[in-house]
Design a protein around this motif. Structure first.
Motif, PDB file in Angstrom:
ATOM      1  N   ARG A  48      16.998  -0.903  39.968  1.00  0.00           N
ATOM      2  CA  ARG A  48      16.147   0.112  39.663  1.00  0.00           C
ATOM      3  C   ARG A  48      16.607   1.403  40.260  1.00  0.00           C
ATOM      4  NH1 ARG A  48      10.953  -2.353  41.681  1.00  0.00           N
ATOM      5  NH2 ARG A  48      10.369  -0.156  42.187  1.00  0.00           N
ATOM      6  N   LEU A  49      17.310   1.164  41.342  1.00  0.00           N
ATOM      7  CA  LEU A  49      17.846   2.613  42.002  1.00  0.00           C
ATOM      8  C   LEU A  49      19.097   3.179  41.164  1.00  0.00           C
ATOM      9  CD1 LEU A  49      17.071   1.431  45.418  1.00  0.00           C
ATOM     10  CD2 LEU A  49      15.927   3.191  44.466  1.00  0.00           C
ATOM     11  N   GLY A  50      19.727   2.306  40.339  1.00  0.00           N
ATOM     12  CA  GLY A  50      21.128   2.983  39.607  1.00  0.00           C
ATOM     13  C   GLY A  50      22.149   2.330  40.384  1.00  0.00           C
ATOM     14  N   SER A  51      23.088   3.199  40.742  1.00  0.00           N
ATOM     15  CA  SER A  51      24.444   2.812  41.330  1.00  0.00           C
ATOM     16  C   SER A  51      24.346   1.747  42.499  1.00  0.00           C
ATOM     17  CB  SER A  51      25.313   3.869  41.663  1.00  0.00           C
ATOM     18  OG  SER A  51      26.213   3.812  42.680  1.00  0.00           O
ATOM     19  N   ALA A  52      25.234   0.858  42.544  1.00  0.00           N
ATOM     20  CA  ALA A  52      25.253  -0.150  43.468  1.00  0.00           C
ATOM     21  C   ALA A  52      26.119   0.320  44.618  1.00  0.00           C
ATOM     22  CB  ALA A  52      25.401  -1.470  43.114  1.00  0.00           C
ATOM     23  N   ASP A  53      27.084   1.225  44.404  1.00  0.00           N
ATOM     24  CA  ASP A  53      27.863   1.770  45.273  1.00  0.00           C
ATOM     25  C   ASP A  53      27.387   2.409  46.497  1.00  0.00           C
ATOM     26  OD1 ASP A  53      29.729   1.235  43.475  1.00  0.00           O
ATOM     27  OD2 ASP A  53      30.089   3.347  42.675  1.00  0.00           O
ATOM     28  N   ASP A  54      26.268   2.920  46.367  1.00  0.00           N
ATOM     29  CA  ASP A  54      25.559   3.795  47.495  1.00  0.00           C
ATOM     30  C   ASP A  54      24.244   3.235  48.057  1.00  0.00           C
ATOM     31  OD1 ASP A  54      24.176   4.528  45.304  1.00  0.00           O
ATOM     32  OD2 ASP A  54      24.610   6.596  45.476  1.00  0.00           O
ATOM     33  N   VAL A  55      23.892   1.930  47.685  1.00  0.00           N
ATOM     34  CA  VAL A  55      22.975   0.933  47.827  1.00  0.00           C
ATOM     35  C   VAL A  55      23.258  -0.256  48.510  1.00  0.00           C
ATOM     36  CG1 VAL A  55      20.631   0.380  47.271  1.00  0.00           C
ATOM     37  CG2 VAL A  55      21.525   2.312  46.124  1.00  0.00           C
ATOM     38  N   ALA A  56      22.962  -0.649  49.685  1.00  0.00           N
ATOM     39  CA  ALA A  56      23.211  -1.944  50.078  1.00  0.00           C
ATOM     40  C   ALA A  56      21.842  -2.587  50.471  1.00  0.00           C
ATOM     41  CB  ALA A  56      24.151  -2.044  51.493  1.00  0.00           C
ATOM     42  N   THR A  57      21.693  -4.094  50.178  1.00  0.00           N
ATOM     43  CA  THR A  57      20.664  -4.669  50.312  1.00  0.00           C
ATOM     44  C   THR A  57      20.989  -5.855  51.504  1.00  0.00           C
ATOM     45  OG1 THR A  57      20.623  -6.251  48.383  1.00  0.00           O
ATOM     46  CG2 THR A  57      19.480  -4.272  48.311  1.00  0.00           C
ATOM     47  N   HIS A  58      19.819  -6.145  52.273  1.00  0.00           N
ATOM     48  CA  HIS A  58      20.115  -7.125  53.457  1.00  0.00           C
ATOM     49  C   HIS A  58      18.821  -7.736  53.581  1.00  0.00           C
ATOM     50  CE1 HIS A  58      22.571  -7.901  57.020  1.00  0.00           C
ATOM     51  NE2 HIS A  58      21.437  -8.229  57.567  1.00  0.00           N
ATOM     52  N   ARG A  59      18.946  -9.282  53.715  1.00  0.00           N
ATOM     53  CA  ARG A  59      17.713  -9.968  53.995  1.00  0.00           C
ATOM     54  C   ARG A  59      17.401  -9.770  55.444  1.00  0.00           C
ATOM     55  NH1 ARG A  59      15.089 -13.803  55.683  1.00  0.00           N
ATOM     56  NH2 ARG A  59      16.619 -14.545  57.007  1.00  0.00           N
ATOM     57  N   LEU A  60      16.325  -9.390  55.842  1.00  0.00           N
ATOM     58  CA  LEU A  60      16.105  -9.134  57.263  1.00  0.00           C
ATOM     59  C   LEU A  60      14.751  -9.625  57.750  1.00  0.00           C
ATOM     60  CD1 LEU A  60      17.022  -8.045  60.165  1.00  0.00           C
ATOM     61  CD2 LEU A  60      16.134  -5.908  59.488  1.00  0.00           C
ATOM     62  N   ASP A  61      14.510 -10.324  58.658  1.00  0.00           N
ATOM     63  CA  ASP A  61      13.330 -10.816  59.407  1.00  0.00           C
ATOM     64  C   ASP A  61      13.039  -9.486  60.596  1.00  0.00           C
ATOM     65  OD1 ASP A  61      10.700 -11.245  60.903  1.00  0.00           O
ATOM     66  OD2 ASP A  61      11.138 -13.366  60.712  1.00  0.00           O
ATOM     67  N   VAL A  62      12.293  -8.403  60.772  1.00  0.00           N
ATOM     68  CA  VAL A  62      12.741  -7.684  61.879  1.00  0.00           C
ATOM     69  C   VAL A  62      11.873  -8.070  63.301  1.00  0.00           C
ATOM     70  CG1 VAL A  62      12.527  -5.571  60.251  1.00  0.00           C
ATOM     71  CG2 VAL A  62      10.105  -6.637  61.192  1.00  0.00           C
ATOM     72  N   THR A  63      11.294  -9.516  63.121  1.00  0.00           N
ATOM     73  CA  THR A  63      10.852 -10.164  64.351  1.00  0.00           C
ATOM     74  C   THR A  63      12.144 -10.688  65.129  1.00  0.00           C
ATOM     75  OG1 THR A  63      10.112 -12.110  63.390  1.00  0.00           O
ATOM     76  CG2 THR A  63       8.505 -10.118  63.437  1.00  0.00           C
ATOM     77  N   ASP A  64      13.159 -10.623  64.427  1.00  0.00           N
ATOM     78  CA  ASP A  64      14.482 -11.364  64.958  1.00  0.00           C
ATOM     79  C   ASP A  64      15.162 -10.336  65.605  1.00  0.00           C
ATOM     80  OD1 ASP A  64      16.786 -12.649  65.667  1.00  0.00           O
ATOM     81  OD2 ASP A  64      16.779 -13.781  63.887  1.00  0.00           O
ATOM     82  N   PRO A  65      15.391 -10.153  66.989  1.00  0.00           N
ATOM     83  CA  PRO A  65      16.327  -8.835  67.384  1.00  0.00           C
ATOM     84  C   PRO A  65      17.753  -9.142  67.197  1.00  0.00           C
ATOM     85  CG  PRO A  65      15.101 -10.207  69.334  1.00  0.00           C
ATOM     86  CD  PRO A  65      14.762 -10.802  68.064  1.00  0.00           C
TER      87      PRO A  65
END
Ligand SMILES: NC(=O)c1ccc[n+]([C@@H]2O[C@H](COP(=O)([O-])OP(=O)(O)OC[C@H]3O[C@@H](n4cnc5c(N)ncnc54)[C@H](O)[C@@H]3O)[C@@H](O)[C@H]2O)c1
Length: 245
Positions: free
Chosen positions: A49-66
């Motif tokens: 939905r954001l367009g170009s994948a070149d400047d968008v990275a996704t990352h699965r993260l649980d913020v409770t895990d330091p």
């Protein structure tokens, strides 16, 4: 006009209602996006939905895990070279009277809403480039007493205090501010609106829910050079609920 060309946003809670509005706005302003969330499927749906994948990275993260948070920051730095804007937006909401509060219910809200913000800031700050900005997302519930949300209110009040500490400790290299949304139209408040919607809207001078995009606009302003002398402050985005409710 605000432009973030070539700048890097590290965003948690990125696939949520407010997070995805922040992602869309910063992308429109030219930023590279590192989008982290525990909901992998929602992240995967957001990226196209954001367009170009070149400047968008996704990352699965649980913020409770330091350790996982530190890994996400490393991944962002490897991909984009550093971080300019940090928005730790991941959060959970839970309605529970104090008389029914279990240790687990209390701990879970504090884990995500407070510890998650701390872990994210601690890991990201050393990788942030000079002149960068942090914007945390607190809540009107961190300023006023909410009904049956003592854990949520405590977590958001602590985020406000934590943010002010950051502002002092990181100046003049970085700025740190908070936004405190009121009632914003996301799935987070579906249950609340079903229980108390008409009364809450009647207490809101603007007589409507806020839109996620209106929170994103406030965050972009606080990150931008237009806010270059603003640090340690809280910007309320609540249609007047705070002053009138
Ligand atoms: N919607 C409102 O009325 C409102 C009001 C005040 C403050 N806020 C705050 O705004 C922020 C965004 O809320 P929203 O309304 O977009 O809600 P949302 O539920 O749409 O988004 C929250 C996001 O956080 C993610 N998340 C939850 N736990 C996580 C974890 N452990 N690790 C990583 N990601 C996790 C969820 O997957 C979701 O994508 C939250 O911090 C919330 O407390 C919202």
């Amino acid at each position: 006009m605000i432009r973030f060309d070539g700048r890097v946003l590290f965003l948690t809670g990125a696939s949520g209602g407010i997070g995805s509005a922040i992602a869309a706005l910063f992308h429109q302003y030219g930023a590279h996006l590192f989008l982290a969330d525990c909901d992998e499927a929602a992240l995967a749906a957001l990226q196209p939905r954001l367009g170009s994948a070149d400047d968008v990275a996704t990352h699965r993260l649980d913020v409770t895990d330091p350790r996982a948070v530190a890994g996400a920051v490393d991944a962002c730095t490897r991909r984009f070279g550093g971080i300019d804007y940090l928005v730790p937006a991941a959060g959970i909401y839970d309605i529970k009277p104090i008389g029914e509060m279990t240790d687990d219910a209390w701990r879970r809200v504090l884990d995500v809403n407070l510890d998650g913000v701390f872990f994210t800031c601690r890991a990201a700050i050393p990788k942030m480039r000079d002149g960068g900005a942090i914007v945390t997302i607190a809540s009107i519930a961190g300023h006023r007493a909410g009904v049956d949300i003592p854990h949520y209110g405590a977590s958001k009040g602590a985020v406000l205090t934590f943010t002010r500490s950051l502002a002092v400790d990181l100046a003049p290299r970085l700025r740190a501010n908070a936004v405190s949304p009121g009632l914003i139209e996301t799935t987070m408040i579906t249950g609340l609106m079903q229980a108390r919607g008409p009364a809450l809207l009647a207490s809101t001078p603007m007589q409507r829910l806020g839109r996620p995009e209106e929170v994103a606009d406030a965050i972009a302003f606080l990150c931008s050079d237009r806010a270059s002398f603003i640090t340690g402050e809280t910007l309320h985005v609540n249609g007047g609920l705070y002053i009138a409710g």
